[in-house]
Design an enzyme around this catalytic site. Structure first.
Site, short mmCIF file in Angstrom:
data_model
loop_
_atom_site.label_atom_id
_atom_site.label_comp_id
_atom_site.label_asym_id
_atom_site.label_seq_id
_atom_site.Cartn_x
_atom_site.Cartn_y
_atom_site.Cartn_z
N HIS A 34 1.70 47.50 45.64
CA HIS A 34 0.85 48.72 44.48
C HIS A 34 -0.59 48.24 44.41
CE1 HIS A 34 5.40 47.72 43.08
NE2 HIS A 34 5.13 49.34 43.02
N GLN A 151 9.33 60.40 49.84
CA GLN A 151 8.85 60.82 48.49
C GLN A 151 7.41 61.29 48.39
OE1 GLN A 151 8.97 58.16 44.66
NE2 GLN A 151 7.05 57.31 45.16
O1 PAF Z 1 7.40 54.99 43.54
C1 PAF Z 1 7.67 54.89 42.45
O2 PAF Z 1 7.70 53.73 42.00
C2 PAF Z 1 8.34 55.95 41.68
O3 PAF Z 1 9.37 56.70 42.21
C3 PAF Z 1 7.36 56.74 40.81
C4 PAF Z 1 6.63 57.43 42.03
C5 PAF Z 1 6.62 55.71 39.97
C6 PAF Z 1 7.89 57.48 39.90
O4 PAF Z 1 8.82 57.09 38.94
#
Ligand code: PAF
Length: 285
Positions: A34, A151
């Site tokens: 992150h 995603q």
């Molecule tokens: O990848 C993630 O942590 C989640 O899917 C996101 C993009 C924050 C959406 O809740």
């Protein structure tokens, strides 16, 4: 660093920022992966905003929503140290007011395969919350990890097709020393399972060797090799596949020069923990 929980406050703080804004959407339990998105955001825009929200609509009833780690104070401290300008950390009532009629945003072409097969409602929830977070924070660019490759492709497609006025940037996967992709769910792994979890990265490395060094063109051969490697590490395989890097369509033949590379994607269970990982192979730059 400001921290706000309502849409109105977030809009007010956002409007006061001059220059460009990068958004890093997160569900918290932050790790180096992150923080690398925050670093990428700093290179791409004048300010970085983050969201901290464990989104219930992307979890099925049998999944780990209740157990999902929520170390809120630690997360906020990490974001502040990383140089984030502001954090939007809403409650469920703010994101999903009970009186509001729900809307689905779906990218059917990619969402039904792979993760979509075992988690059929997952990407609807992701698209819904990400659209809301974009509309609330109004970023110029949003950073997502390539670790969640499907995603990322779905969000890219959604932003393009819905003419969302921002750029989606996919950032490299951050790995532990032995190759395990960083994930908030790694915290669930017990000692022995942590060793077995290396099987996913080993399988992807095997695929890379076969495609990039040996010139293997048969997807079934590469997929069987990945599956064997995962099983040898006691990973219960969900899928181990080689796909088109943009559409995630199945391939008859691996021809990276025609498709711009290929992507190997794996998912499997180690003990009680379901892990995913991927690697783009023979990427054409
Ligand atoms: O990848 C993630 O942590 C989640 O899917 C996101 C993009 C924050 C959406 O809740």
């Amino acid at each position: 660093m400001w921290t706000v929980a309502t849409i109105e406050e977030c809009r007010e703080h956002r409007a006061a920022l001059t220059g460009t804004v990068a958004l890093v959407p997160t569900m918290g339990a932050l790790h180096a992966g992150h923080l690398s998105l925050v670093e990428a955001g700093k290179q791409l825009a004048d300010h970085v905003l983050a969201t901290l929200y464990v989104n219930p609509t992307q979890f099925a009833p049998n999944e780990d929503f209740d157990q999902y780690p929520r170390p809120r104070d630690e997360d906020l401290a990490k974001l502040e140290r990383a140089g984030v300008a502001g954090v939007f950390t809403p409650t469920d009532a703010v994101i999903y007011p009970p009186q509001q009629l729900p809307v689905d945003i779906r990218v059917p072409a990619i969402a039904a395969t792979l993760e979509g097969e075992s988690r059929p409602t997952h990407f609807d929830g992701v698209c819904r919350v990400v659209t809301k977070l974009f509309n609330i924070t109004q970023p110029d660019v949003a950073c997502f990890g390539r670790k969640d490759y499907q995603q990322l492709k779905i969000i890219e497609a959604m932003a393009t097709d819905m003419a969302m006025p921002l750029r989606i940037v996919g950032c490299p996967t951050v790995r532990e020393q032995d190759g395990l992709a960083m994930s908030s769910r790694n915290a669930y792994l017990h000692d022995e399972d942590r060793q077995h979890a290396r099987g996913l990265y080993k399988a992807l490395s095997e695929a890379r060797h076969l495609v990039e060094q040996q010139g293997e063109t048969d997807p079934a051969t590469v997929e069987a090799a990945m599956q064997n490697t995962m099983q040898a590490h006691r990973v219960e395989v969900d899928y181990a596949v080689v796909r088109h890097p943009h559409t995630l369509a199945e391939l008859d033949c691996i021809e990276p020069q025609l498709t711009g590379g290929v992507v190997a994607l794996v998912a499997g269970r180690v003990g009680d923990v379901r892990l995913i990982d991927n690697m783009v192979l023979a990427e054409q730059v």
